[in-house]
Motif scaffolding. Structure first.
Motif, mmCIF file in Angstrom:
data_model
loop_
_atom_site.group_PDB
_atom_site.id
_atom_site.type_symbol
_atom_site.label_atom_id
_atom_site.label_comp_id
_atom_site.label_asym_id
_atom_site.label_seq_id
_atom_site.Cartn_x
_atom_site.Cartn_y
_atom_site.Cartn_z
ATOM 1 N N ASN A 1 9.023 -19.695 -0.119
ATOM 2 C CA ASN A 1 9.752 -18.436 0.023
ATOM 3 C C ASN A 1 9.102 -17.313 -0.774
ATOM 4 N N ILE A 2 8.539 -17.644 -1.932
ATOM 5 C CA ILE A 2 7.825 -16.638 -2.725
ATOM 6 C C ILE A 2 6.637 -16.111 -1.941
ATOM 7 N N LEU A 3 5.880 -17.028 -1.330
ATOM 8 C CA LEU A 3 4.685 -16.633 -0.584
ATOM 9 C C LEU A 3 5.047 -15.786 0.631
ATOM 10 N N VAL A 4 6.027 -16.229 1.403
ATOM 11 C CA VAL A 4 6.434 -15.473 2.590
ATOM 12 C C VAL A 4 6.993 -14.109 2.192
ATOM 13 N N GLY A 5 7.777 -14.064 1.123
ATOM 14 C CA GLY A 5 8.338 -12.806 0.661
ATOM 15 C C GLY A 5 7.277 -11.816 0.238
ATOM 16 N N ALA A 6 6.227 -12.305 -0.420
ATOM 17 C CA ALA A 6 5.145 -11.423 -0.857
ATOM 18 C C ALA A 6 4.352 -10.894 0.331
ATOM 19 N N LEU A 7 4.079 -11.745 1.294
ATOM 20 C CA LEU A 7 3.270 -11.333 2.440
ATOM 21 C C LEU A 7 4.049 -10.465 3.422
ATOM 22 N N ALA A 8 5.368 -10.572 3.421
ATOM 23 C CA ALA A 8 6.168 -9.794 4.370
ATOM 24 C C ALA A 8 5.982 -8.301 4.191
ATOM 25 N N ALA A 9 5.737 -7.860 2.958
ATOM 26 C CA ALA A 9 5.563 -6.432 2.681
ATOM 27 C C ALA A 9 4.105 -6.074 2.413
ATOM 28 N N LEU A 10 3.188 -6.919 2.864
ATOM 29 C CA LEU A 10 1.767 -6.713 2.565
ATOM 30 C C LEU A 10 1.264 -5.371 3.077
ATOM 31 N N PHE B 1 -0.070 1.476 -0.067
ATOM 32 C CA PHE B 1 0.319 2.128 -1.311
ATOM 33 C C PHE B 1 -0.877 2.766 -2.018
ATOM 34 N N HIS B 2 -1.937 2.019 -2.193
ATOM 35 C CA HIS B 2 -3.100 2.542 -2.906
ATOM 36 C C HIS B 2 -4.118 3.205 -1.990
ATOM 37 N N VAL B 3 -4.018 2.915 -0.695
ATOM 38 C CA VAL B 3 -4.944 3.548 0.242
ATOM 39 C C VAL B 3 -4.613 5.035 0.415
ATOM 40 N N VAL B 4 -3.371 5.432 0.141
ATOM 41 C CA VAL B 4 -3.030 6.858 0.247
ATOM 42 C C VAL B 4 -2.854 7.529 -1.111
ATOM 43 N N THR B 5 -2.901 6.769 -2.200
ATOM 44 C CA THR B 5 -2.752 7.378 -3.522
ATOM 45 C C THR B 5 -4.060 7.353 -4.295
ATOM 46 N N VAL B 6 -4.516 6.171 -4.692
ATOM 47 C CA VAL B 6 -5.671 6.065 -5.582
ATOM 48 C C VAL B 6 -7.000 6.184 -4.835
ATOM 49 N N PHE B 7 -7.122 5.483 -3.709
ATOM 50 C CA PHE B 7 -8.399 5.493 -2.993
ATOM 51 C C PHE B 7 -8.847 6.887 -2.554
ATOM 52 N N PRO B 8 -8.002 7.680 -1.855
ATOM 53 C CA PRO B 8 -8.487 8.994 -1.417
ATOM 54 C C PRO B 8 -8.841 9.914 -2.573
ATOM 55 N N LEU B 9 -8.142 9.780 -3.693
ATOM 56 C CA LEU B 9 -8.481 10.590 -4.863
ATOM 57 C C LEU B 9 -9.883 10.255 -5.359
ATOM 58 N N TRP C 1 2.416 -7.346 -5.333
ATOM 59 C CA TRP C 1 1.548 -6.359 -5.986
ATOM 60 C C TRP C 1 0.133 -6.903 -6.159
ATOM 61 N N LEU C 2 0.025 -8.159 -6.563
ATOM 62 C CA LEU C 2 -1.292 -8.746 -6.803
ATOM 63 C C LEU C 2 -2.095 -8.844 -5.514
ATOM 64 N N VAL C 3 -1.500 -9.412 -4.471
ATOM 65 C CA VAL C 3 -2.221 -9.638 -3.219
ATOM 66 C C VAL C 3 -2.422 -8.343 -2.445
ATOM 67 N N GLY C 4 -1.389 -7.503 -2.414
ATOM 68 C CA GLY C 4 -1.451 -6.318 -1.571
ATOM 69 C C GLY C 4 -2.051 -5.101 -2.209
ATOM 70 N N LEU D 1 -5.623 -2.737 8.271
ATOM 71 C CA LEU D 1 -5.149 -3.491 9.433
ATOM 72 C C LEU D 1 -4.833 -4.933 9.059
ATOM 73 N N SER D 2 -5.635 -5.515 8.195
ATOM 74 C CA SER D 2 -5.386 -6.904 7.784
ATOM 75 C C SER D 2 -4.051 -7.026 7.058
ATOM 76 N N GLY D 3 -3.689 -6.002 6.279
ATOM 77 C CA GLY D 3 -2.398 -6.015 5.610
ATOM 78 C C GLY D 3 -1.250 -5.967 6.605
ATOM 79 N N ALA D 4 -1.403 -5.123 7.637
ATOM 80 C CA ALA D 4 -0.367 -5.022 8.663
ATOM 81 C C ALA D 4 -0.212 -6.336 9.424
ATOM 82 N N VAL D 5 -1.331 -6.956 9.764
ATOM 83 C CA VAL D 5 -1.288 -8.241 10.467
ATOM 84 C C VAL D 5 -0.630 -9.305 9.594
ATOM 85 N N GLY D 6 -0.959 -9.305 8.298
ATOM 86 C CA GLY D 6 -0.347 -10.262 7.379
ATOM 87 C C GLY D 6 1.161 -10.109 7.316
ATOM 88 N N SER D 7 1.632 -8.867 7.276
ATOM 89 C CA SER D 7 3.078 -8.618 7.263
ATOM 90 C C SER D 7 3.749 -9.132 8.528
#
Length: 439
Positions: free
Chosen positions: A255-264, A270-278, A391-394, A419-425
């Motif tokens: 359940n921990i694993l599925v819960g973490a990946l559900a919001a991948l 989160f960081h692709v629109v905050t930290v990366f573009p900066l 947070w760690l995986v995503g 895209l891989s994050g979306a597929v994982g979710s």
């Protein structure tokens, strides 16, 4: 008032009689959640922005700007690696000394680590030891963030009326855009008001002092709530107590694993629109960084509105359906990343604004969407470890991976990463639904 009485009645509490000197209303729980999360996210974004604009120059001046930024992002990831360790270690502290002691230790550790960064000498004055100290303090931030779990979000979710769970779930997530707006606003002001030399010499340290002060305020606000007998009773009635980590993983690891990946998808975005573009703009564009931060602040304001909207949408469609639908939209959005980031100022602005809206809608429901899977006695610790793993995986390595891929292979690979994050979710949500139907 009637809503409060209804919730109290569901808990077996007679309105007006609590058996303690303090009442804990759902509104107070919500305020505690928002204050706690906003203070943590402010710390988070102060470090994130500094890891782009400051640390490559003052801790890695011996490297070219790209390599220095990638090294900075490696240290950035240390907090996410340390976070689950902090959760486990301070859960043990709670079992022995109580939740008030645990939260005090965690928030003081967070404050000291954050303020300690403000006092760090640079590489030029201390050499490699400065980098080591930065790494240690970053690990301290991660341990503290893991240990600061107080159970308030879980308690709020369990107390939410059946048709308002999406609304209550989004309240804590508001801390992310609020924290970003304050952090980015401080840096934007300092960059515009100070010379480059003054900013890199002392100006960048000021947001870390502010973060320490906010932590102190947040500490007392949250301690005022969790120290009440009423709060303790509510946690005990809901079985929101720590358990042994071996028992937790052995019984609820799936359940921990599925819960973490559900919001991948949300955490990757989160960081692709905050930290990366900066970092991409700082390294590859002549665009003013302070002006770009203002665009991101506008995006975060839109994200805050989208977080609120996500509560309304989720209460109509269901939280998991909302996450799935947003994962599909994020997958579609990923294909446009290269075109927008290479599209000049207008394209980059569109990327930020659209990306933040999608982030708000998806992240607003990312916390605990499948925590109902946990048995009652495991929900307290399960929710904490699920968030840590998500947070760690995503998100933990997202700035490092996105910038490294974009710099060495092209922006198209950032699309594949998102895209891989979306597929994982989508895969995790589908698997969770299939198992529910089977049961």
């Amino acid at each position: 008032m009637s809503g409060t009485n209804t919730i109290q009645a569901e808990q077996g509490v007679t309105p007006g009689h609590h058996g303690s000197n303090s009442n804990v209303t759902p509104g107070e729980i919500a305020i505690g959640v928002v204050i706690g999360r906003a203070s943590e996210y402010f710390d988070f974004f102060v470090y994130a922005i500094a890891s782009v604009l400051v640390f490559p120059k003052i801790f890695f001046p011996f490297e070219d700007p790209l390599t220095g930024t990638l090294y900075s992002f490696i240290i950035f990831s240390f907090a996410f690696i340390a976070r689950p360790l902090g959760t486990v270690a301070l859960m043990m502290v709670q079992q022995r000394f109580g939740r008030e002691t645990k939260l005090t230790v965690a928030l003081f550790m967070l404050g000291i680590s954050t303020a300690g960064i403000a006092f760090l000498p640079t590489y030029e004055s201390l050499g490699v030891a400065a980098i080591v100290l930065l790494s240690v303090l970053r690990i301290g931030q991660g341990l503290a963030l893991g240990g600061s779990w107080d159970g308030l979000p879980s308690l709020l979710a369990l107390n939410a009326p059946e048709n308002k769970r999406g609304w209550y779930a989004m309240l804590g997530q508001l801390g992310a855009p609020v924290g970003f707006i304050i952090a980015a606003g401080l840096f934007a002001y300092l960059l515009s008001a100070l010379s480059s030399e003054d900013f890199l010499s002392w100006g960048w340290r000021y947001p870390f002092y502010v973060a320490f002060a906010i932590n102190v305020v947040a500490l007392f606000a949250r301690l005022r709530l969790i120290a009440t007998n009423e709060y303790s009773r509510m946690l005990e009635e809901r079985e929101l107590q720590p358990v042994k980590v071996t028992e937790m993983v052995g019984s609820q690891g799936y359940n921990i694993l599925v819960g973490a990946l559900a919001a991948l998808a949300s955490y990757a975005l989160f960081h692709v629109v905050t930290v990366f573009p900066l970092s991409w703009i700082a390294l590859n564009s002549e665009r003013s960084i302070s002006e770009f931060l203002v665009i991101q602040i506008a995006g975060a304001a839109l994200a805050a509105g989208a977080v609120v909207l996500s509560g309304v949408v989720a209460d109509r469609l269901g939280r998991r359906n909302t996450l799935g639908f947003l994962a599909i939209l994020i997958a579609l959005f990923s294909f446009f990343v290269p075109h927008m980031m290479d599209g000049g100022d207008n394209g980059q602005t569109a990327f930020i604004l659209i990306g933040f809206v999608l982030l708000g809608l998806s992240y607003g429901q990312a916390a605990g969407a499948v925590t109902a899977n946990f048995k009652a006695q495991y929900r307290y610790m399960g929710a904490a470890l699920t968030a840590d793993l998500a947070w760690l995986v995503g998100a933990g390595f997202a700035p490092l991976v996105a910038l490294g891929l974009a710099a060495h292979f092209g922006l198209e690979y950032v699309s594949l990463y998102l895209l891989s994050g979306a597929v994982g979710s989508l895969a995790a949500l589908s698997l969770n639904r299939a198992l529910e139907l089977k049961d």
